[in-house]
Scaffold this active site. Structure first.
Site, PDB file in Angstrom:
ATOM      1  N   HIS A   1       0.753  -1.157  -0.044  1.00  0.00           N
ATOM      2  CA  HIS A   1      -0.015   0.123   0.135  1.00  0.00           C
ATOM      3  C   HIS A   1       0.917   1.327   0.049  1.00  0.00           C
ATOM      4  O   HIS A   1       1.909   1.412   0.677  1.00  0.00           O
ATOM      5  CB  HIS A   1      -0.850   0.030   1.230  1.00  0.00           C
ATOM      6  CG  HIS A   1      -1.816  -1.110   1.711  1.00  0.00           C
ATOM      7  ND1 HIS A   1      -1.495  -2.272   2.232  1.00  0.00           N
ATOM      8  CD2 HIS A   1      -3.109  -1.056   1.239  1.00  0.00           C
ATOM      9  CE1 HIS A   1      -2.695  -2.898   2.338  1.00  0.00           C
ATOM     10  NE2 HIS A   1      -3.376  -2.257   1.851  1.00  0.00           N
TER      11      HIS A   1
ATOM     12  N   ASP B   1       2.252   2.107   3.344  1.00  0.00           N
ATOM     13  CA  ASP B   1       2.915   1.261   3.885  1.00  0.00           C
ATOM     14  C   ASP B   1       4.382   1.754   3.737  1.00  0.00           C
ATOM     15  O   ASP B   1       5.199   1.490   4.466  1.00  0.00           O
ATOM     16  CB  ASP B   1       3.002  -0.307   3.468  1.00  0.00           C
ATOM     17  CG  ASP B   1       1.850  -0.842   3.336  1.00  0.00           C
ATOM     18  OD1 ASP B   1       0.925  -0.675   4.452  1.00  0.00           O
ATOM     19  OD2 ASP B   1       1.540  -1.775   2.327  1.00  0.00           O
TER      20      ASP B   1
ATOM     21  N   HIS C   1     -11.231 -14.474   3.550  1.00  0.00           N
ATOM     22  CA  HIS C   1     -12.322 -13.718   3.159  1.00  0.00           C
ATOM     23  C   HIS C   1     -13.497 -14.478   2.739  1.00  0.00           C
ATOM     24  O   HIS C   1     -14.553 -14.274   3.095  1.00  0.00           O
ATOM     25  CB  HIS C   1     -11.876 -12.444   2.261  1.00  0.00           C
ATOM     26  CG  HIS C   1     -10.750 -11.512   2.599  1.00  0.00           C
ATOM     27  ND1 HIS C   1     -10.166 -10.404   2.088  1.00  0.00           N
ATOM     28  CD2 HIS C   1     -10.264 -11.303   4.068  1.00  0.00           C
ATOM     29  CE1 HIS C   1      -9.533  -9.712   2.764  1.00  0.00           C
ATOM     30  NE2 HIS C   1      -9.521 -10.320   4.006  1.00  0.00           N
TER      31      HIS C   1
HETATM   32 CO   LIG Z   1      -5.872  -9.769   1.668  1.00  0.00          CO
HETATM   33 CO   LIG Z   2      -7.726 -10.753   5.413  1.00  0.00          CO
END
Ligand SMILES: [Co+2]
Ligand SMILES: [Co+2]
Ligand SMILES: [Co+2]
Ligand SMILES: [Co+2]
Ligand SMILES: [Co+2]
Ligand SMILES: [Co+2]
Ligand SMILES: [Co+2]
Ligand SMILES: [Co+2]
Lengths: 431, 431, 431, 431
Positions: free
Chosen positions: B99, B102, B268
């Site tokens: 990112h 980051d 996820h």
């Molecule tokens: Co991920």
């Molecule tokens: Co995750």
């Protein structure tokens, strides 16, 4: 002398009544926001859980003793229908719903099954003259072992063809009985294991089947709405009509998003990891809201418990989304709810519906008042008011164009309270 | 002298090695199905969990003591980069991911943040000459309080504009560093409560934003793939990019289904109620498979645990779906995985990746063998073979036409064993 | 001039008030079943979520801006206390709760931390002369990295010893401030992985620690109740005080079942797979009911959301179990609830408590009426009435003796309706 | 000519065999840690799922067509037994398990049911001369509608008495057939709603019933172990034997913790929110480990899926806990597993068991090697080694005494890495 012989029609007695078989909140002709409650709520009673289900669960057999069981002859099927219409009369509901399989005994052949369906429809047609209307019809393509690997998504094309006949006839009957919608719930349209499943092909099969259903609707001039009922799983490990957003993607893929809407069940929303109001709001946002099955899931149980609604604040949030979206058109409030298997008495059937209808009535009234008072909506409009002054959503806007503006103006946006607790308190002024 | 000073580059020592910092299965140049393992797996290490996260959890603060913390100056940011590239070298990975947030300390203004990002990109560009390539870049639009109510879906259009600048610059940097993909994870693109949310508007905002991202990609000639990473919830109660099927519907709605693909994370998938292989198979069926985050969720924890993979049979099923779909193109195997907060030592960082890479290697090898032996695929083809003889899916087919055929032929389809256990046993011959 | 400077004390204005900062249901001196509401409910406000927490979540940092942050000096700690007692005054609550760590800045050494705790207790002692009483004190042994592998269950005995000092001092202070209970919540008393855990030893450590806590209570003459707060997981993968039944077994094992009771949190009940009323009923059945944390969990979130209660029917079922068990003795109704991190304003803090207190008041009133009307209890007594005529539970009864009786009498027991829906409807007459 | 007529006894052919009906890992006489695999694993096949269940699920009816269905006569019951013992022979398993209800048709009266049970036991006794032994017997007190509101916890004491006869006879038969354990699974010992439940009384009833069962065991000289099988819910909303820790508390309460042990099912562990190895480790820590039901739950399904195990690393972790605790004594590895309802063929029954047994064999071998190599245990001992130098757990230690020591020594304990990932990698060297 019928199954409910000694139970009088249920009437509205007001909130102070302690009569367990009276409405305390549902006052059919009371006008709310310009419509009667009967017009708003459009209650329907389902045939299957009330008159077909014997009380079985995965670890136990029949608990209910209804005189029409096992309903495997036309005579018993008619006895069942007599009891059903008697209950509809007692409850005073304007609608009911059925699967083909609920109302006719399975025949020895496809043709005999179809013929029996039409014969029972004759019987119903007559009863409906003085009884409720049909909110929706549907076909049971999940109980018989022939559907064990799917209906339209079956690896065997003969099952697909068989289903074409089943659905065609269920639609014909629904049309004939002036049903206001036709529902598809794909209980076996899913998979147990990916290892034996051609996901891509099965989705194609299901898409093609639905397209043909839509075509057939137009061919016969059925004016009702085609509805899909999402559910994430159970009986299968994964069901293709997982939730509202998934169904939307499926409809878009096959170009059916203007032809098909959703019938949303509270319990299925919960099983999919959503609140009921989420699914309703999402369907409204995506333009595919159709109808509701107003039965809840136990929050601690991981399977479909199909219980009668009993929480008024939850019902208020649900009807708030329904009313915000404009209310029902062809849809309504169906109770796809079943008694607990220990609730053995005829009176339990009546009382459960009375309680459920009252909860819905309380929810509707609270929702209507919240809308009329505008407190929630005013706060919502204010929260997004800044968007009226920008054109970032216009087709001409570009990422780098907007970025340049942000940099030039040295934007440093400051967060504003979301006021969640205060809004929750506001809701609690109405429920 | 670096953070990992005394740790030698990790090499392949074969399955019998007991060296905790050696590969026992990942043999980068070993050829499988015509490609080396390095080409198949396309491993990437993430910057955030390894070099930014301090070990906090909702009930506890920092546990890790890295010499570059708190990394709030350019000097510390460079020290952090030195450690990161040192770890990349030790692991011998071909890719990494980051990112914007980051790699650069947040500036006092948007412009300063952007400028620092570009300065750090210069620093990275130099390091990358002898180091790994960039699998994907992305922007952190969820940590700072300005995003608390959303990024592109924020009620405040200034946040939307701010995000445009953030994403534009992150894309610019990703493009400059020859990133092969650009990822969007909408950690705050969702809601905490429907009561203050205009769902319909927020979806429009998000759709418009993504469309502009795609346009900008073409404008700057970025050849990589735009990826969305689905996640159902956490940090928000509901996140709009819930799962693969939901993202597909969203893309279709905005006409982006050929422009954007998905980066699927095992954890996820689990949080959304799916198996990982389901999400992979679904993405392949819908034509939007892009890349994977190969980090698992604890099956008993209801939040994102982002653990390194450690179950070879599960990895085999995942890579089986990847290979069935043709393997990665621009995508790869990223570890969006974090150490347990009790794993304090530099050696833990290395060992965790070594273990994860070995599990993936085992999974890949088993998957390749299963595909080459064709046992599963042969069974699958056979199961659906009947469809070759019918034209029910053709546009000319009609519901009543097929129904008539079913009735005429008095179809009575008989179920055939689905053989799930035998297929599971087959898989177990390879893992 | 304080943080809540312009907010007047909250008063009861009755159900029709639209003042967002007034009680509509909580009328402190109103008498219900012979006690005032203030005596029944025994409301407490927690220090940590309201005055310590900065709004962080796993994906984002501080959102709240309180003038006393970061509260790392004694001066700031006192400013924080001033704000806290100001809020207590505005809300008119009779109690509050704190962790040692909430009220004093961590010192450079154990001794300094202890000393600061006592200094702050002096400050509180003074404030409490005109303010609320202390419902319970507790010690935070989970935030600092020294506790990352457990407090009393730590593999390092030095941590165990350190905790002895922390708890001793927290108990001393609670005793001095006339706390009515002392609570232990074992946030890190659990494990992340069984692979590095000696489960048997850790349970022994925890049992011994608790025994010493009980001994120390008696030694110093503390008359309050020792409470354990069950929670199944988070922050750890598994927490030893999983739920009420688990804690009961633990207490029995160490002979502490008459010395220690439970503080039950609605959210933790949900996370453990139970309804809140289940945990309350179970604690009553096992004789270990103590106190409640009246904060709910979002039903769709798998982590501890600690939200203010907002569902009156749920609150009614909870207080029904509390009242059935005889009501609180030393326990009370604590709000271990936190604002959503987007609720930034001082007014949000007040309004959230006002809403939560009103929900509890509604629940209490409904529960009291249900008990007084006896409808539920009469049905319950009737259902088990048959047991009055048999002696099967007497110590003299034997399996074969009862079996012989069943066979001799050719028993064929017939099921009786459980009337669940009718009982749910009954509840809905009161809420 | 039998149901499995053409299937030869399954033999060990080694890991390279591709014969779907051969063992590739289970080599019965292979010696591991001083015992043969047959002695270690003590495999048992269950009667109910294999020979009684017809393939129903909550949304569908019978899919299996077994020649002995509906098994409602003694002749059909014997045909069923013939098939069962034929399968036991083909699999070469040393044990099997049954419910009374599995093996005899329900009679018209309690006495007739009992008489039939004893008649079938005669038939079994004869078959067992050349067949497997009985691992455990049990009684089905959940399928018939008389149990709908509980067995020993029923509001109707006649049901309690009826159950006394049922259990007495099931124990008699188990004793006669030299069963090595007797199991109680309380499928209906729980509640659907607290509103009609006297929780306290029902727990008393269940405790008294279990005490009588234990007394009766001693009276008849049954040397086997009494086992309780925990399960959190399904069929009821809440089941009293929720998990291992709950059962422990229940046993302690009624003074039965030295008389009764637990039969732990992987699937039930998952439904209770635990890993399987957690439940095993907890039972060992509490001294109540007995036996296992080695059937998994689908991680994405919220109901009891009872699938055959298919994940070798998971099996390794399970057997590691079993071996760490000393292995089975009277217990064993039962498959309380059922085919998917689409797995129609006789061969599916055999193959599913072969696969399950092989997974267990792989798990056992890996677990044994991990124990012998001592890598995990050495790390565990080292982690807690500090405790050898302190006496904090001695009865003489006091909170203030230890606290004083901590303060005097100015303890400042420093955290040490928990090494979770490295330990997980270590496990992966063996599986
Ligand atoms: Co991920
Ligand atoms: Co995750
Ligand atoms: Co349902
Ligand atoms: Co439904
Ligand atoms: Co909590
Ligand atoms: Co709490
Ligand atoms: Co089970
Ligand atoms: Co079992």
């Amino acid at each position: 002398m019928t199954y409910f012989a000694d139970i009088a029609p249920v009437t509205y007695e007001g909130p102070d009544s302690t009569n367990p078989l009276a409405f305390r909140h549902y006052n059919p002709e009371e006008v709310i926001m310009g419509k009667t409650m009967v017009e708003h709520l459009r209650f329907a009673v389902c045939y299957w859980h009330n008159f077909v289900w014997e009380g079985n669960d995965p670890f136990g057999g029949q608990t209910f003793e209804r005189p029409w069981f096992p309903a495997d002859t036309m005579a018993l099927a008619k006895a069942k229908a007599n009891a059903a219409f008697d209950m509809f009369r007692i409850l005073g509901v304007p609608y009911y719903c059925f699967h083909d399989h609920d109302i006719r005994p399975e025949g020895a052949s496809l043709s005999e099954s179809n013929a029996r369906l039409h014969d029972m429809a004759d019987y119903f047609e007559d009863k409906m003259k003085s009884g409720p209307k049909l909110l929706w019809g549907t076909a049971n393509m999940f109980s018989n072992r022939r559907y064990m690997s799917g209906a339209s998504t079956n690896p065997d094309p003969d099952v697909f063809a068989y289903c074409a006949s089943i659905v065609k006839n269920a639609m014909d009957v629904t049309h004939r009985l002036n049903g206001e919608n036709y529902v598809l719930w794909g209980g076996r349209e899913g998979y147990e294991t990916l290892l034996n499943t051609d996901l891509s092909r099965e989705l194609e099969q299901m898409g093609r089947f639905l397209s043909m259903v839509v075509d057939y609707k137009h061919k016969i001039g059925f004016k009702g709405t085609i509805l899909i009922e999402p559910k994430p799983q159970e009986p299968t490990k994964h069901q293709y009509d997982y939730d509202v957003a998934t169904v939307y993607g499926f409809l878009k893929r096959f170009g059916l998003e203007n032809e098909v809407k959703v019938n949303i069940e509270q319990g299925h929303a919960i099983l999919a990891g959503h609140s009921f109001e989420h699914e309703l709001a999402m369907a409204n946002a995506l333009g595919i809201f159709g109808s509701i099955d107003m039965n809840r899931n136990d929050y601690q149980s991981g399977w479909d418990t199909d219980q009668f609604p009993n929480n008024a604040p939850e019902a208020a949030l649900a009807y708030y989304e329904v009313l915000r979206g404009g209310g029902f058109t062809t849809g309504g409030t169906n109770f796809d709810a079943k008694l607990r298997r220990q609730s053995l008495d005829p009176e339990d059937l009546i009382a459960a519906h009375v309680g459920g209808m009252d909860i819905c009535a309380r929810g509707l009234k609270a929702a209507a008042k919240m809308l009329e008072d505008d407190a929630l909506e005013a706060a919502r409009r204010k929260r997004y008011a800044g968007w009226e002054d920008v054109d970032y959503l216009s087709p001409a806007a570009t990422l780098d164009g907007i970025a340049a503006k942000a940099e030039t103006h040295a934007l440093d946006p400051q967060p504003v309270s979301g006021k969640q607790e205060m809004l929750e308190n506001t809701v609690n002024r109405y429920v």
